[in-house]
Design an enzyme around this catalytic site. Structure first.
Site, PDB file in Angstrom:
ATOM      1  N   TYR A   1     -16.499  35.101  86.424  1.00 35.40           N
ATOM      2  CA  TYR A   1     -15.806  36.343  86.048  1.00 35.40           C
ATOM      3  C   TYR A   1     -15.663  37.276  87.240  1.00 35.40           C
ATOM      4  O   TYR A   1     -14.617  37.901  87.447  1.00 35.40           O
ATOM      5  CB  TYR A   1     -16.546  37.060  84.905  1.00 35.40           C
ATOM      6  CG  TYR A   1     -16.293  36.430  83.558  1.00 35.40           C
ATOM      7  CD1 TYR A   1     -15.047  36.536  82.948  1.00 35.40           C
ATOM      8  CD2 TYR A   1     -17.272  35.726  82.898  1.00 35.40           C
ATOM      9  CE1 TYR A   1     -14.795  35.955  81.719  1.00 35.40           C
ATOM     10  CE2 TYR A   1     -17.043  35.135  81.660  1.00 35.40           C
ATOM     11  CZ  TYR A   1     -15.799  35.251  81.070  1.00 35.40           C
ATOM     12  OH  TYR A   1     -15.545  34.665  79.874  1.00 35.40           O
TER      13      TYR A   1
ATOM     14  N   ARG B   1     -16.354  40.002  65.060  1.00 36.24           N
ATOM     15  CA  ARG B   1     -15.090  40.250  64.368  1.00 36.24           C
ATOM     16  C   ARG B   1     -14.879  39.483  63.079  1.00 36.24           C
ATOM     17  O   ARG B   1     -13.969  39.795  62.330  1.00 36.24           O
ATOM     18  CB  ARG B   1     -13.924  40.006  65.329  1.00 36.24           C
ATOM     19  CG  ARG B   1     -13.827  41.095  66.376  1.00 36.24           C
ATOM     20  CD  ARG B   1     -12.887  40.725  67.483  1.00 36.24           C
ATOM     21  NE  ARG B   1     -13.436  39.625  68.257  1.00 36.24           N
ATOM     22  CZ  ARG B   1     -12.827  39.067  69.283  1.00 36.24           C
ATOM     23  NH1 ARG B   1     -11.628  39.459  69.631  1.00 36.24           N
ATOM     24  NH2 ARG B   1     -13.400  38.088  69.946  1.00 36.24           N
TER      25      ARG B   1
ATOM     26  N   ASP C   1     -23.294  41.814  75.655  1.00 37.45           N
ATOM     27  CA  ASP C   1     -22.352  40.885  76.269  1.00 37.45           C
ATOM     28  C   ASP C   1     -22.924  40.434  77.601  1.00 37.45           C
ATOM     29  O   ASP C   1     -23.723  41.156  78.210  1.00 37.45           O
ATOM     30  CB  ASP C   1     -20.977  41.528  76.465  1.00 37.45           C
ATOM     31  CG  ASP C   1     -19.921  40.466  76.751  1.00 37.45           C
ATOM     32  OD1 ASP C   1     -19.380  39.890  75.792  1.00 37.45           O
ATOM     33  OD2 ASP C   1     -19.680  40.163  77.938  1.00 37.45           O
TER      34      ASP C   1
ATOM     35  N   ARG D   1     -22.198  34.328  68.220  1.00 38.24           N
ATOM     36  CA  ARG D   1     -21.182  35.290  67.766  1.00 38.24           C
ATOM     37  C   ARG D   1     -21.237  35.511  66.259  1.00 38.24           C
ATOM     38  O   ARG D   1     -20.201  35.722  65.628  1.00 38.24           O
ATOM     39  CB  ARG D   1     -19.775  34.829  68.153  1.00 38.24           C
ATOM     40  CG  ARG D   1     -19.530  34.740  69.640  1.00 38.24           C
ATOM     41  CD  ARG D   1     -19.291  36.128  70.206  1.00 38.24           C
ATOM     42  NE  ARG D   1     -19.195  36.074  71.665  1.00 38.24           N
ATOM     43  CZ  ARG D   1     -18.050  36.019  72.335  1.00 38.24           C
ATOM     44  NH1 ARG D   1     -16.918  36.049  71.689  1.00 38.24           N
ATOM     45  NH2 ARG D   1     -18.056  35.964  73.634  1.00 38.24           N
TER      46      ARG D   1
ATOM     47  N   ARG E   1     -17.282  49.487  64.443  1.00 34.08           N
ATOM     48  CA  ARG E   1     -16.733  49.483  65.809  1.00 34.08           C
ATOM     49  C   ARG E   1     -15.456  50.311  65.957  1.00 34.08           C
ATOM     50  O   ARG E   1     -14.981  50.501  67.074  1.00 34.08           O
ATOM     51  CB  ARG E   1     -16.452  48.038  66.239  1.00 34.08           C
ATOM     52  CG  ARG E   1     -17.635  47.257  66.812  1.00 34.08           C
ATOM     53  CD  ARG E   1     -18.012  47.730  68.212  1.00 34.08           C
ATOM     54  NE  ARG E   1     -16.861  47.985  69.053  1.00 34.08           N
ATOM     55  CZ  ARG E   1     -16.122  47.049  69.654  1.00 34.08           C
ATOM     56  NH1 ARG E   1     -16.452  45.789  69.546  1.00 34.08           N
ATOM     57  NH2 ARG E   1     -15.078  47.379  70.383  1.00 34.08           N
TER      58      ARG E   1
END
Ligand code: CP3
Length: 348
Positions: free
Chosen positions: A154, A34, A79, A30, A43
């Site tokens: 998921y 962010r 992702d 990561r 983004r």
């Protein structure tokens, strides 16, 4: 010269192979995302999954942390649920939540929705990897996939879970359905990795982020065969294969056995102990607690040095990383200073 040849002498690839290095290589899971203001800027107004399908944007976001921090490898911006979206599963990535699946996969009839992934389904990946390797030159690009167990969790839960109740209900209650589900996911994950390697990714990482929810005997029976299929599919390319999970201290030996060249370790097990659990012939990746980056520089450096000392005691190839992904509020300068510290502290 191919991207694989161009990056073969890089510290990252050499460390993955257990060869001598001029300094310990560093990258962060990561590292794109962010924590970086330049990421938030590009983004703006673009939903997460859409950003993964735009090659120019993927290229820019992947390169941002390489430019800013001077890390030794880039990680492809995407992702783990992108290949599922690409075969038509109705899912979204909700900010602050994670992947959410509209109709969870719970029955044999639901399996029909998991058709094989074709390279054309993810042509934007081929395009972006090509653009990236041209820009990166001798800096390796790491491709990745989710492991079948984590992807299954998921799909079955319909979103993130702490308890994996539906996942485990299927695993223990309908073992044949479970086996067929993770086998299909293994083929999809393998196809997604193959696309990235053939387009020029120099190494791959399999994220089994939630495998730590399983006891070793259950991991061996219910998760490892499908993960091994993914590792086998990548074996013929000769690119280093990294296997990562969280809370997987008890599984490190099995995760190596699944076919990894490098085993990722979270911060709960020191690397010298991890080396004993993994056994000889494999490199290690890790394992600074990501939360340490909120402490003052001197404390970060003390903790980073402990990781380096344990890696030296392990006597294996070592890729420095965090024990899990960079947290969104991490001060970017702390990451840049950490890269610099690891390079200086290990320079020969
Ligand atoms: O820099 C990199 O590491 C590459 C990009 C990357 C992303 N996701 C981008 C992303 C990688 C390697 C992943 C893998 C991933 N995705 C994993 C395995 C790694 C891990 O952390 O264990 C998992 C479990 C996912 C599923 C997922 N996607 C989660 C849990 C989340 C976070 C949800 C949130 O908002 O807190 C996502 C969304 C996501 N994937 C973001 C990014 C940059 C944040 C979305 C945004 O910026 O709007």
């Amino acid at each position: 010269m191919s991207a694989h040849q161009q990056t073969a002498a890089s510290p990252f690839i050499r460390a993955c192979r257990g060869e001598s290095v001029p300094h310990t290589p560093v990258w962060f899971m990561r590292q794109a995302g962010r924590s970086l203001p330049e990421y938030l800027k590009v983004r703006e107004g673009v939903p997460m999954l859409e950003s993964c399908m735009r090659p120019e944007l993927v290229t820019e976001i992947t390169l941002q942390p390489v430019r800013r921090h001077g890390v030794d490898a880039a990680v492809y911006f995407s992702d783990i649920v992108v290949p599922l979206k690409a075969i038509g599963i109705d899912l979204d990535i909700k900010p602050g939540v994670g992947p959410v699946v509209a109709d969870p996969v719970r029955t044999r009839a639901d399996l029909a929705r998991l058709r094989p992934l074709e390279p054309d389904d993810v042509s934007y990946v081929t395009e972006a990897v090509g653009m990236l390797t041209a820009e990166l030159g001798a800096t390796p690009l790491i491709g990745f996939t989710g492991a079948p167990f984590t992807l299954a969790s998921y799909l079955i839960e319909g979103g993130p879970s702490r308890t994996y109740e539906h996942t485990k209900a299927m695993m223990y209650g309908e073992p044949e359905l479970w086996a067929d589900l993770v086998d299909r996911l293994a083929d999809i994950a393998a196809a997604f990795l193959t696309v990235q390697i053939e387009a020029g990714a120099s190494a791959v990482q399999v994220f089994d982020s939630w495998a730590g929810a399983l006891a070793p005997a259950d991991y061996r029976r219910y998760a490892m065969p499908a993960s091994a299929k993914v590792f086998d599919a990548a074996a013929g390319y000769g690119v280093p294969r990294i296997h990562f999970g969280v809370g997987t201290g008890e599984l490190l030996g099995l995760m190596g056995e699944a076919g990894a060249d490098v085993v990722g370790v979270d911060w709960r097990v020191p690397l010298d102990e991890a080396a004993r659990r993994v056994g000889p012939g494999k490199a290690l990746q890790g394992n600074l607690d990501p939360a340490v980056l909120f402490a003052p520089t001197a404390a970060v450096e003390t903790k980073a040095q402990e990781v380096l000392d344990a890696a030296a005691a392990a006597g294996t190839g070592h890729v420095f990383n965090l024990g899990h992904g960079v947290m969104p509020n991490t001060p970017p300068d702390a990451l840049t200073r950490l890269v610099d510290f690891v390079h200086r502290a290990t320079a020969v």
